[in-house]
Write a protein that holds these residues in place. Sequence first.
Motif, PDB file in Angstrom:
ATOM      1  N   ILE A 112      -9.282   7.746   7.968  1.00 57.40           N
ATOM      2  CA  ILE A 112      -7.889   7.359   8.189  1.00 57.40           C
ATOM      3  C   ILE A 112      -7.173   8.455   8.952  1.00 57.40           C
ATOM      4  CG2 ILE A 112      -5.706   6.674   7.122  1.00 57.40           C
ATOM      5  CD1 ILE A 112      -7.139   5.692   4.745  1.00 57.40           C
ATOM      6  N   GLN A 113      -6.465   8.078   9.990  1.00 60.36           N
ATOM      7  CA  GLN A 113      -5.643   9.018  10.734  1.00 60.36           C
ATOM      8  C   GLN A 113      -4.203   8.958  10.221  1.00 60.36           C
ATOM      9  OE1 GLN A 113      -7.117  11.114  12.953  1.00 60.36           O
ATOM     10  NE2 GLN A 113      -9.005  10.069  12.311  1.00 60.36           N
ATOM     11  N   ILE A 114      -3.538  10.075  10.210  1.00 59.94           N
ATOM     12  CA  ILE A 114      -2.140  10.118   9.757  1.00 59.94           C
ATOM     13  C   ILE A 114      -1.246   9.405  10.759  1.00 59.94           C
ATOM     14  CG2 ILE A 114      -0.188  11.652   9.293  1.00 59.94           C
ATOM     15  CD1 ILE A 114      -2.206  13.741   8.332  1.00 59.94           C
ATOM     16  N   SER A 115      -0.344   8.593  10.258  1.00 60.31           N
ATOM     17  CA  SER A 115       0.681   7.935  11.082  1.00 60.31           C
ATOM     18  C   SER A 115       2.030   8.419  10.583  1.00 60.31           C
ATOM     19  CB  SER A 115       0.573   6.407  10.956  1.00 60.31           C
ATOM     20  OG  SER A 115       1.551   5.776  11.746  1.00 60.31           O
ATOM     21  N   TYR A 132       5.937   9.927   6.619  1.00 64.76           N
ATOM     22  CA  TYR A 132       4.633   9.284   6.711  1.00 64.76           C
ATOM     23  C   TYR A 132       4.730   7.779   6.482  1.00 64.76           C
ATOM     24  CZ  TYR A 132       3.018  14.090   6.282  1.00 64.76           C
ATOM     25  OH  TYR A 132       2.822  15.426   6.483  1.00 64.76           O
ATOM     26  N   LYS A 133       3.941   7.042   7.249  1.00 64.75           N
ATOM     27  CA  LYS A 133       3.910   5.581   7.134  1.00 64.75           C
ATOM     28  C   LYS A 133       2.844   5.173   6.117  1.00 64.75           C
ATOM     29  CE  LYS A 133       5.383   5.213  11.949  1.00 64.75           C
ATOM     30  NZ  LYS A 133       5.025   4.749  13.316  1.00 64.75           N
ATOM     31  N   ASN A 134       3.169   4.191   5.292  1.00 59.87           N
ATOM     32  CA  ASN A 134       2.254   3.744   4.246  1.00 59.87           C
ATOM     33  C   ASN A 134       1.160   2.863   4.839  1.00 59.87           C
ATOM     34  OD1 ASN A 134       0.962   2.980   1.939  1.00 59.87           O
ATOM     35  ND2 ASN A 134       2.719   2.006   0.979  1.00 59.87           N
ATOM     36  N   GLN A 135      -0.072   3.362   4.802  1.00 62.71           N
ATOM     37  CA  GLN A 135      -1.208   2.611   5.342  1.00 62.71           C
ATOM     38  C   GLN A 135      -2.094   1.998   4.260  1.00 62.71           C
ATOM     39  OE1 GLN A 135      -3.133   4.647   8.882  1.00 62.71           O
ATOM     40  NE2 GLN A 135      -1.970   6.384   8.078  1.00 62.71           N
ATOM     41  N   ILE A 136      -1.745   2.252   2.987  1.00 59.89           N
ATOM     42  CA  ILE A 136      -2.547   1.702   1.882  1.00 59.89           C
ATOM     43  C   ILE A 136      -1.608   0.909   0.970  1.00 59.89           C
ATOM     44  CG2 ILE A 136      -4.161   2.225   0.009  1.00 59.89           C
ATOM     45  CD1 ILE A 136      -4.808   4.817   1.395  1.00 59.89           C
ATOM     46  N   GLN A 137      -1.415  -0.355   1.288  1.00 61.77           N
ATOM     47  CA  GLN A 137      -0.459  -1.184   0.559  1.00 61.77           C
ATOM     48  C   GLN A 137      -1.131  -2.301  -0.229  1.00 61.77           C
ATOM     49  OE1 GLN A 137       3.113  -2.299   2.787  1.00 61.77           O
ATOM     50  NE2 GLN A 137       2.510  -0.917   4.447  1.00 61.77           N
ATOM     51  N   GLU A 139      -5.103  -4.041  -1.825  1.00 56.63           N
ATOM     52  CA  GLU A 139      -6.449  -3.668  -2.269  1.00 56.63           C
ATOM     53  C   GLU A 139      -7.429  -3.652  -1.100  1.00 56.63           C
ATOM     54  OE1 GLU A 139      -8.008  -5.281  -5.771  1.00 56.63           O
ATOM     55  OE2 GLU A 139      -6.162  -5.053  -6.947  1.00 56.63           O
ATOM     56  N   GLU A 140      -7.177  -4.500  -0.100  1.00 56.29           N
ATOM     57  CA  GLU A 140      -8.024  -4.482   1.085  1.00 56.29           C
ATOM     58  C   GLU A 140      -7.864  -3.163   1.833  1.00 56.29           C
ATOM     59  OE1 GLU A 140      -6.069  -7.000   0.221  1.00 56.29           O
ATOM     60  OE2 GLU A 140      -7.672  -8.384  -0.419  1.00 56.29           O
ATOM     61  N   ASP A 141      -6.643  -2.627   1.817  1.00 57.75           N
ATOM     62  CA  ASP A 141      -6.386  -1.361   2.506  1.00 57.75           C
ATOM     63  C   ASP A 141      -7.146  -0.192   1.877  1.00 57.75           C
ATOM     64  OD1 ASP A 141      -4.650  -2.491   4.348  1.00 57.75           O
ATOM     65  OD2 ASP A 141      -2.851  -2.054   3.175  1.00 57.75           O
ATOM     66  N   ILE A 142      -7.446  -0.312   0.594  1.00 63.92           N
ATOM     67  CA  ILE A 142      -8.163   0.773  -0.088  1.00 63.92           C
ATOM     68  C   ILE A 142      -9.498   1.047   0.594  1.00 63.92           C
ATOM     69  CG2 ILE A 142      -9.254   1.485  -2.256  1.00 63.92           C
ATOM     70  CD1 ILE A 142      -7.119  -0.120  -3.740  1.00 63.92           C
ATOM     71  N   GLU A 143     -10.091  -0.006   1.154  1.00 66.47           N
ATOM     72  CA  GLU A 143     -11.399   0.144   1.805  1.00 66.47           C
ATOM     73  C   GLU A 143     -11.323   0.916   3.117  1.00 66.47           C
ATOM     74  OE1 GLU A 143     -14.146  -0.555   0.164  1.00 66.47           O
ATOM     75  OE2 GLU A 143     -12.721  -1.060  -1.425  1.00 66.47           O
ATOM     76  N   LYS A 144     -10.098   1.217   3.562  1.00 66.65           N
ATOM     77  CA  LYS A 144      -9.955   2.088   4.738  1.00 66.65           C
ATOM     78  C   LYS A 144     -10.462   3.499   4.431  1.00 66.65           C
ATOM     79  CE  LYS A 144      -5.774  -0.212   6.532  1.00 66.65           C
ATOM     80  NZ  LYS A 144      -4.312  -0.031   6.794  1.00 66.65           N
ATOM     81  N   ILE A 145     -10.465   3.874   3.147  1.00 71.21           N
ATOM     82  CA  ILE A 145     -10.926   5.196   2.743  1.00 71.21           C
ATOM     83  C   ILE A 145     -12.456   5.183   2.716  1.00 71.21           C
ATOM     84  CG2 ILE A 145     -10.839   6.980   0.968  1.00 71.21           C
ATOM     85  CD1 ILE A 145      -8.233   5.709  -0.034  1.00 71.21           C
ATOM     86  N   LYS A 146     -13.065   5.856   3.668  1.00 68.91           N
ATOM     87  CA  LYS A 146     -14.515   5.841   3.823  1.00 68.91           C
ATOM     88  C   LYS A 146     -15.148   7.083   3.180  1.00 68.91           C
ATOM     89  CE  LYS A 146     -14.021   2.169   6.346  1.00 68.91           C
ATOM     90  NZ  LYS A 146     -14.310   0.840   5.753  1.00 68.91           N
ATOM     91  N   HIS A 189      -3.965  14.352   0.562  1.00 65.92           N
ATOM     92  CA  HIS A 189      -4.452  13.335   1.496  1.00 65.92           C
ATOM     93  C   HIS A 189      -3.682  12.024   1.319  1.00 65.92           C
ATOM     94  CE1 HIS A 189      -7.733  15.976   2.538  1.00 65.92           C
ATOM     95  NE2 HIS A 189      -8.170  15.999   1.293  1.00 65.92           N
ATOM     96  N   LEU A 190      -3.540  11.586   0.076  1.00 69.03           N
ATOM     97  CA  LEU A 190      -2.873  10.306  -0.175  1.00 69.03           C
ATOM     98  C   LEU A 190      -1.398  10.347   0.232  1.00 69.03           C
ATOM     99  CD1 LEU A 190      -4.466   9.354  -3.624  1.00 69.03           C
ATOM    100  CD2 LEU A 190      -4.996   8.410  -1.373  1.00 69.03           C
TER     101      LEU A 190
END
Length: 415
Positions: A112-115, A132-137, A139-146, A189-190
């Motif tokens: 994930i890149q910071i926005s 900071y912009k919220n990119q994890i809103q 449950e699907e977004d959680i999978e962005k964390i690799k 990070h979060l």
Amino acid sequence: MNLTQKEIQTLRELAKQYMEIACLPVHKEKIKLWKALNRGDMQRPMVVIDQIPWHELNAGGELTCVCRDPFWKSIESQWRMDLYKWKHFAVDMVLDPFIMIPKVISDMGYGIQISENILKTDENNSVVSHSYKNQIQTEEDIEKIKDMVIQYDEAASMERLNEAEFIFEGIAPVQLNGGMGLHLGLWDHLSFWMGLEAIFYDFVDRPEFIHKVLRRITDATIAGIKQINDQNIHDNFANTCHCSYIFTDELHPDTGVCNNFKTSGGWGFSMAQLMTSTSPECTKEFEVPYINQLAEHYGMIYYGCCERLDDRLDIVKQIKNVKKISCSPWSNKRNFAEQIGSKIIMSNKPNPAFLGNSSFDEEIVRKDLLETCRIAKENHVNVELILKDISTVKYDPKRLDRWAQIAMEVVSDFE
């Protein structure tokens, strides 16, 4: 080799200056004092100055680099900073008597890149305001964390080492560093990916969602730890962890000496600075269970940064392998010292704001340091004084010099 003759000569001259200082016997004496502190047998409080506004200190050009190559510029810059610190405010710093060349390691992060939006008040200053912009809103977004992907390039590392040996032949021994370390502060990070406001709302409205986020980033970090250990590339040569010197008989008994290059043979550091605006119960539920899963992989842990911890020290002390805990300017020092005990080091952070006022008040600085040492003595606490997070000295570098002189006077009188 992507260096001019002038650049090579500059590096050689700096290396000579560095080695002349690094080989002084005082460093062995400082190592003994640090080891005494870290095993709970403090001879006196130890002092460090770090995280400095370097852009305010270069009026004389001492910090201006010659090298253009990014790698060698980073080496040159570090030497210039070390030499400056030694000349002006060495306090209890320790220099390794060899030239350390970083291994070539790629870290893909979490995917994930910071926005963000950024506001600067001083173009020369690294201290800025972030939104900071919220990119994890969802449950699907959680999978962005690799899962982290960490790879060691041995061939490129040896190429660097051979180049360094050629440049510094006859001046200093050269060796590759141990490798890399991880920032275990998951909340940092979060916070970058979600923003604090969204996290605070989710603590209340969707605690189960936050736990799922924490589960994912914890698993992703453990994957990184496993790769570091599989490749034997944890940097256990490093003599500091989060600005504090970490010489110990168990893990790092001397410069360039360690048991292994796995996380179990070294230090990790973590923090949860946003928790200073939450209850201790929030730390107990959302921080300790997850940091414990990371801390169990390390020999020792340095915990905390700028957050207040005296109001939840009983909880933080439950973190596995914790050896040092930060007592920031926002903590009540007396409360902290009364609870910390003799087995964990009180890593006190003197207030850096004293150096950023319109004028420098030496008496306030001395009073603050004397109070810390007195409280530590009364409670039989092992304490270090780590002046860090210094955003400004009002372009008056002598404030750092004078703070260092005052601090060493105070700790030298400690009995």
